[in-house]
Design a protein around this motif. Structure first.
Motif, PDB file in Angstrom:
ATOM      1  N   VAL A   7       0.862  -1.185   0.000  1.00 51.61           N
ATOM      2  CA  VAL A   7       0.000   0.000   0.000  1.00 51.61           C
ATOM      3  C   VAL A   7       0.902   1.240   0.000  1.00 51.61           C
ATOM      4  O   VAL A   7       1.561   1.540   0.996  1.00 51.61           O
ATOM      5  N   GLU A   8       0.944   1.939  -1.119  1.00 50.33           N
ATOM      6  CA  GLU A   8       1.849   3.107  -1.293  1.00 50.33           C
ATOM      7  C   GLU A   8       1.276   4.012  -2.376  1.00 50.33           C
ATOM      8  O   GLU A   8       0.950   3.547  -3.470  1.00 50.33           O
ATOM      9  N   ASP A   9       1.143   5.338  -2.041  1.00 52.48           N
ATOM     10  CA  ASP A   9       0.509   6.238  -3.004  1.00 52.48           C
ATOM     11  C   ASP A   9       1.443   6.650  -4.135  1.00 52.48           C
ATOM     12  O   ASP A   9       0.983   7.069  -5.196  1.00 52.48           O
ATOM     13  N   CYS A  34      -1.814  -1.387  -4.232  1.00 47.48           N
ATOM     14  CA  CYS A  34      -2.873  -0.377  -4.225  1.00 47.48           C
ATOM     15  C   CYS A  34      -2.296   0.947  -3.708  1.00 47.48           C
ATOM     16  O   CYS A  34      -1.248   0.960  -3.061  1.00 47.48           O
ATOM     17  N   SER A  35      -3.015   2.062  -3.973  1.00 41.08           N
ATOM     18  CA  SER A  35      -2.427   3.394  -3.753  1.00 41.08           C
ATOM     19  C   SER A  35      -2.915   4.105  -2.495  1.00 41.08           C
ATOM     20  O   SER A  35      -2.424   5.189  -2.185  1.00 41.08           O
ATOM     21  N   ASN A  36      -3.886   3.542  -1.760  1.00 42.86           N
ATOM     22  CA  ASN A  36      -4.304   4.212  -0.519  1.00 42.86           C
ATOM     23  C   ASN A  36      -4.991   3.220   0.410  1.00 42.86           C
ATOM     24  O   ASN A  36      -5.291   2.069   0.044  1.00 42.86           O
ATOM     25  N   GLY A  37      -5.270   3.704   1.636  1.00 40.37           N
ATOM     26  CA  GLY A  37      -5.824   2.837   2.666  1.00 40.37           C
ATOM     27  C   GLY A  37      -7.216   2.322   2.362  1.00 40.37           C
ATOM     28  O   GLY A  37      -7.545   1.180   2.698  1.00 40.37           O
ATOM     29  N   LEU A  38      -8.065   3.144   1.726  1.00 44.81           N
ATOM     30  CA  LEU A  38      -9.415   2.699   1.419  1.00 44.81           C
ATOM     31  C   LEU A  38      -9.413   1.540   0.430  1.00 44.81           C
ATOM     32  O   LEU A  38     -10.156   0.561   0.595  1.00 44.81           O
ATOM     33  N   GLN A  39      -8.568   1.651  -0.603  1.00 45.24           N
ATOM     34  CA  GLN A  39      -8.451   0.547  -1.562  1.00 45.24           C
ATOM     35  C   GLN A  39      -7.963  -0.716  -0.855  1.00 45.24           C
ATOM     36  O   GLN A  39      -8.445  -1.824  -1.110  1.00 45.24           O
ATOM     37  N   ALA A  40      -6.971  -0.520   0.013  1.00 50.97           N
ATOM     38  CA  ALA A  40      -6.406  -1.663   0.745  1.00 50.97           C
ATOM     39  C   ALA A  40      -7.471  -2.348   1.597  1.00 50.97           C
ATOM     40  O   ALA A  40      -7.568  -3.584   1.641  1.00 50.97           O
ATOM     41  N   LEU A  41      -8.303  -1.561   2.276  1.00 48.56           N
ATOM     42  CA  LEU A  41      -9.321  -2.124   3.148  1.00 48.56           C
ATOM     43  C   LEU A  41     -10.352  -2.912   2.348  1.00 48.56           C
ATOM     44  O   LEU A  41     -10.812  -3.983   2.782  1.00 48.56           O
ATOM     45  N   ASP A  42     -10.706  -2.406   1.171  1.00 50.22           N
ATOM     46  CA  ASP A  42     -11.639  -3.133   0.311  1.00 50.22           C
ATOM     47  C   ASP A  42     -11.059  -4.493  -0.086  1.00 50.22           C
ATOM     48  O   ASP A  42     -11.772  -5.509  -0.122  1.00 50.22           O
ATOM     49  N   ILE A  43      -9.767  -4.515  -0.415  1.00 49.46           N
ATOM     50  CA  ILE A  43      -9.104  -5.770  -0.785  1.00 49.46           C
ATOM     51  C   ILE A  43      -9.085  -6.731   0.397  1.00 49.46           C
ATOM     52  O   ILE A  43      -9.378  -7.932   0.269  1.00 49.46           O
ATOM     53  N   LEU A  44      -8.752  -6.219   1.582  1.00 50.34           N
ATOM     54  CA  LEU A  44      -8.633  -7.051   2.776  1.00 50.34           C
ATOM     55  C   LEU A  44      -9.962  -7.674   3.199  1.00 50.34           C
ATOM     56  O   LEU A  44      -9.994  -8.731   3.820  1.00 50.34           O
ATOM     57  N   LYS A  60      -6.928   9.949   1.526  1.00 46.99           N
ATOM     58  CA  LYS A  60      -8.173   9.221   1.785  1.00 46.99           C
ATOM     59  C   LYS A  60      -8.142   8.426   3.096  1.00 46.99           C
ATOM     60  O   LYS A  60      -9.045   8.510   3.914  1.00 46.99           O
ATOM     61  N   MET A  61      -7.125   7.619   3.307  1.00 50.74           N
ATOM     62  CA  MET A  61      -6.950   6.904   4.577  1.00 50.74           C
ATOM     63  C   MET A  61      -5.478   6.651   4.774  1.00 50.74           C
ATOM     64  O   MET A  61      -4.840   5.992   3.943  1.00 50.74           O
ATOM     65  N   ASN A  62      -4.887   7.193   5.846  1.00 45.79           N
ATOM     66  CA  ASN A  62      -3.449   7.034   6.052  1.00 45.79           C
ATOM     67  C   ASN A  62      -3.135   5.676   6.679  1.00 45.79           C
ATOM     68  O   ASN A  62      -4.031   4.889   7.017  1.00 45.79           O
ATOM     69  N   GLY A  63      -1.851   5.424   6.848  1.00 45.16           N
ATOM     70  CA  GLY A  63      -1.414   4.120   7.335  1.00 45.16           C
ATOM     71  C   GLY A  63      -1.886   3.792   8.730  1.00 45.16           C
ATOM     72  O   GLY A  63      -2.228   2.637   9.026  1.00 45.16           O
ATOM     73  N   ILE A  64      -1.919   4.806   9.648  1.00 44.48           N
ATOM     74  CA  ILE A  64      -2.372   4.562  11.013  1.00 44.48           C
ATOM     75  C   ILE A  64      -3.836   4.148  11.023  1.00 44.48           C
ATOM     76  O   ILE A  64      -4.236   3.183  11.684  1.00 44.48           O
TER      77      ILE A  64
END
Length: 473
Positions: A7-9, A34-44, A60-64
């Motif tokens: 996950v890296e923009d 993926c490029s941001n936290g929201l995309q990552a969460l959808d994948i997870l 959109k959603m940072n790492g923390i």
């Protein structure tokens, strides 16, 4: 590990990290970007990820925020923070949120490999622990169902496993050993007393298995054995009636019909059917066994009587012909249904009958040996010798000696002694008869001769054998 999520923009950095992962030598199946936290969460939420490497500062959603959200998932990945020196304070906060490792930018290949190797080892150890736990739980359930000793603590563990993996309400399915559900739908126990057992949520129904017995719905783990017994009995009914599913008790058969079929399960009748083999009465042999199976299909033979009859037949056949019955005929409940079992059984019977008849056509010796064996079993407790038996079947003494050894694999004296000693051990272990009474009952007119022969044969005296047998009861 299976899947790794990066996950890296910043696209170039993201691609660079992915490239280093692929060249690290650490085993994996797929790297997802993926490029941001929201995309990552959808994948997870839809994909099982083993390891996630995430930047801290992203739109959109940072790492923390991502790491915090990830902890709410059923199977959160092992997380690694990737960021620069300026974000160190944020990295510390992420470590508090469950991040396992922290990698500085620019990412060094060796450091990345070191972190991935460490996490891969942790995942492997976790997987081994889960497999051991699953194996232990499965064994405990099998012991419980097979009437092995279980404690109240065991019941609590079983209850927790059922609740965690199945839910509060459950049904038990008992199916042929070759039948497995197409997908995981509860707890699967393979080969419990020759059948597969499934503990399934009452809200689900398994449709892709046949000839299965299903219990009523239960909610208390202490009722598991009751549910299993119920499902096993219904599985046997499904087998006998050639029914795809039996999930309730079948109507009772009138007592008159049950009694009329007892002639097929009587031990003398089964022995008589065995003795028909090798004679020229093939038509009668087939008629008798057809009657047995038809009565079973009609429900006139209870399941327990059917199994006992097959077991007794196997014992009689093996003892008479000194030939093993195929394993598939011994393990009745591993066959799907009675139609299939009946076909296999009748093929075996008629094939052996043809072989025996061929032997009899060329030489009557085979049937004479059968008669000799029968006569010996009925008279071994008398003053029996080879001359008496050979005269009984009208065969030359010397020829009988040779043919008897060919037929049984042993000589006459040893064969008779085996019978006498087997009966003596049975009487010593299970009766209160005196040694001299047992001696006479198994064909010895001299007690001292019997005691000497017994010790030579068994290794201990009759009295010592009885004492040892009593301690095992």
């Amino acid at each position: 590990m299976n899947k790794i999520l990066v996950v890296e923009d910043e696209k170039l950095i993201r691609q660079g990290i992915s490239a280093m992962i692929k060249r690290s030598g650490v085993p994996y199946e797929e790297v997802i970007e993926c490029s941001n936290g929201l995309q990552a969460l959808d994948i997870l939420k839809t994909t099982r990820i083993d390891v996630m490497l995430t930047d801290i500062r992203m739109p959109k959603m940072n790492g923390i925020e991502l790491v915090q959200a990830v902890q709410e998932l059923d199977n959160p990945p092992l997380s690694v923070a990737v960021s620069g020196y300026d974000d160190f304070s944020y990295a510390v906060e992420m470590m508090r949120q469950g991040v396992r490792e922290y990698i500085l930018k620019p990412v060094e290949r060796d450091k990345l490999k070191e972190v991935l190797t460490k996490l891969d080892e942790e995942l492997n150890n976790r997987r081994l622990d889960e497999e051991k736990t699953e194996l232990t739980d499965t064994k405990l359930l099998k012991y419980f169902l097979q009437d092995s000793g279980t404690t109240s603590d065991d019941i609590k563990l079983i209850a927790k496993k059922i609740k965690d993996e199945v839910g509060q309400q459950f049904n038990v399915y008992v199916a042929p050993i070759g039948s497995l559900p197409e997908e995981k739908c509860g707890i699967l126990l393979k080969n419990v007393l020759g059948s597969n057992v499934m503990i399934v949520s009452s809200e689900r129904t398994i449709h892709n298995i046949r000839y299965v017995g299903v219990s009523d719905s239960y909610s208390d783990a202490s009722d598991l054995k009751k549910a299993y017994t119920q499902a096993r009995d219904r599985r046997m009914e499904a087998f006998l009636q050639n029914m795809s599913v039996v999930d309730e008790d079948l109507p009772e058969i009138p007592e008159m019909l049950l009694q009329s079929a007892q002639k097929y399960t009587d031990k003398k009748s089964i022995s008589a059917r065995v003795q028909l083999m090798g004679t020229d009465r093939t038509k009668d042999l087939k008629k008798e066994w057809d009657g047995f199976f038809i009565a079973a299909i009609r429900g006139q033979i209870p399941a327990s009587d059917f199994l006992d009859s097959i077991e007794f037949f196997i014992t009689e056949f093996t003892g008479t012909f000194r030939e093993e019955v195929p394993v598939e005929l011994k393990n009745v409940m591993e066959i799907d249904c009675l139609d299939i079992y009946r076909e296999k059984f009748m093929n075996f019977i008629l094939e052996r009958q043809s072989e025996f008849m061929l032997k009899n056509d060329s030489d009557n010796t085979y049937s004479k040996m059968q008669e000799a064996i029968k006569y010996i079993k009925e008279n071994y407790s008398t003053d029996l010798n080879m001359a008496v038996v050979s005269n009984h079947i009208s065969m030359n003494y010397s020829l009988f000696s040779t043919e008897f050894k060919n037929f049984t694999g042993t000589n006459f004296v040893t064969y008779v002694k085996d019978l006498r000693m087997a009966e003596a051990k049975e009487l010593l272990a299970n009766t209160d008869l005196k040694v001299n009474e047992i001696s006479a009952q198994v064909g010895y007119d001299n007690e001292k001769h019997f005691m000497k022969s017994f010790k030579s044969y068994v290794g201990v005296s009759p009295t010592e054998y009885r004492k040892n047998a009593s301690t095992l009861r």
